[in-house]
Design a protein around this motif. Structure first.
Motif, PDB file in Angstrom:
ATOM      1  N   LYS A   1       0.893  -1.304  -0.117  1.00  0.00           N
ATOM      2  CA  LYS A   1       0.029   0.024   0.098  1.00  0.00           C
ATOM      3  C   LYS A   1       1.097   1.269  -0.131  1.00  0.00           C
ATOM      4  N   GLU A   2       1.767   1.339   0.683  1.00  0.00           N
ATOM      5  CA  GLU A   2       2.702   2.747   1.097  1.00  0.00           C
ATOM      6  C   GLU A   2       3.848   2.222   1.604  1.00  0.00           C
ATOM      7  N   ILE A   3       5.070   3.205   1.101  1.00  0.00           N
ATOM      8  CA  ILE A   3       6.354   2.909   1.610  1.00  0.00           C
ATOM      9  C   ILE A   3       6.658   4.301   2.279  1.00  0.00           C
ATOM     10  N   TYR A   4       7.280   4.172   3.548  1.00  0.00           N
ATOM     11  CA  TYR A   4       7.772   5.358   4.115  1.00  0.00           C
ATOM     12  C   TYR A   4       9.280   5.212   4.260  1.00  0.00           C
ATOM     13  N   MET A   5      10.132   6.122   3.844  1.00  0.00           N
ATOM     14  CA  MET A   5      11.521   5.985   4.386  1.00  0.00           C
ATOM     15  C   MET A   5      11.862   6.457   5.734  1.00  0.00           C
ATOM     16  N   VAL A   6      12.554   5.609   6.423  1.00  0.00           N
ATOM     17  CA  VAL A   6      12.719   5.869   7.851  1.00  0.00           C
ATOM     18  C   VAL A   6      14.134   5.501   8.232  1.00  0.00           C
ATOM     19  N   TRP A   7      14.552   5.639   9.522  1.00  0.00           N
ATOM     20  CA  TRP A   7      15.786   4.818   9.892  1.00  0.00           C
ATOM     21  C   TRP A   7      15.538   3.629  10.214  1.00  0.00           C
ATOM     22  N   THR A   8      16.269   2.813  10.782  1.00  0.00           N
ATOM     23  CA  THR A   8      15.967   1.207  10.745  1.00  0.00           C
ATOM     24  C   THR A   8      14.921   1.025  11.956  1.00  0.00           C
ATOM     25  N   VAL A   9      13.770   0.043  11.412  1.00  0.00           N
ATOM     26  CA  VAL A   9      12.716  -0.197  12.441  1.00  0.00           C
ATOM     27  C   VAL A   9      12.955  -1.550  12.835  1.00  0.00           C
TER      28      VAL A   9
END
Length: 117
Positions: A95-103
């Motif tokens: 559905k969606e992609i979010y750029m983040v630091w390591t989760v």
């Protein structure tokens, strides 16, 4: 372990090429019991719990390692090295992609939102 028959029944879910890092048991809106497995090989496996049959392999962008899974409402979230992704439980689609630091950890809240660490 089946309490009625006193027998152990084990399904092996094999498709990942690297270590499995997390798994999630859920029931979709059609009543199917599914197992979602996350792996360091950059894939998520979706399996029928009762039979062990693989329904679909979900590939991540850039084959990024996946560290964790969580379900919130009709969405499964996956956390990895650089992305937080949301997947449709019933359509088995991104559905969606979010750029983040390591989760490394995901937890659903009571109002079907997601907390990440």
């Amino acid at each position: 372990w089946n309490l009625e028959t006193s027998q152990c029944s084990v399904n092996e879910f094999r498709v990942h090429k690297k270590a499995v890092t997390d798994f999630l048991l859920l029931t979709n809106q059609r009543g199917e019991e599914l197992v979602w497995s996350a792996s360091k090989d950059g894939t998520i496996g979706v399996w029928e719990r009762a039979t062990g049959k693989c329904k679909k392999i979900l590939d991540l962008p850039n084959k990024e390692e996946i560290y964790c899974l969580a379900k919130a409402g009709v969405t499964v979230w996956s956390g990895g090295r650089k992305h937080l992704l949301s997947w449709n439980v019933d359509g088995l689609k991104l559905k969606e992609i979010y750029m983040v630091w390591t989760v490394t950890c995901l937890k659903p809240t009571a109002d079907n939102k997601i907390m990440r660490v």
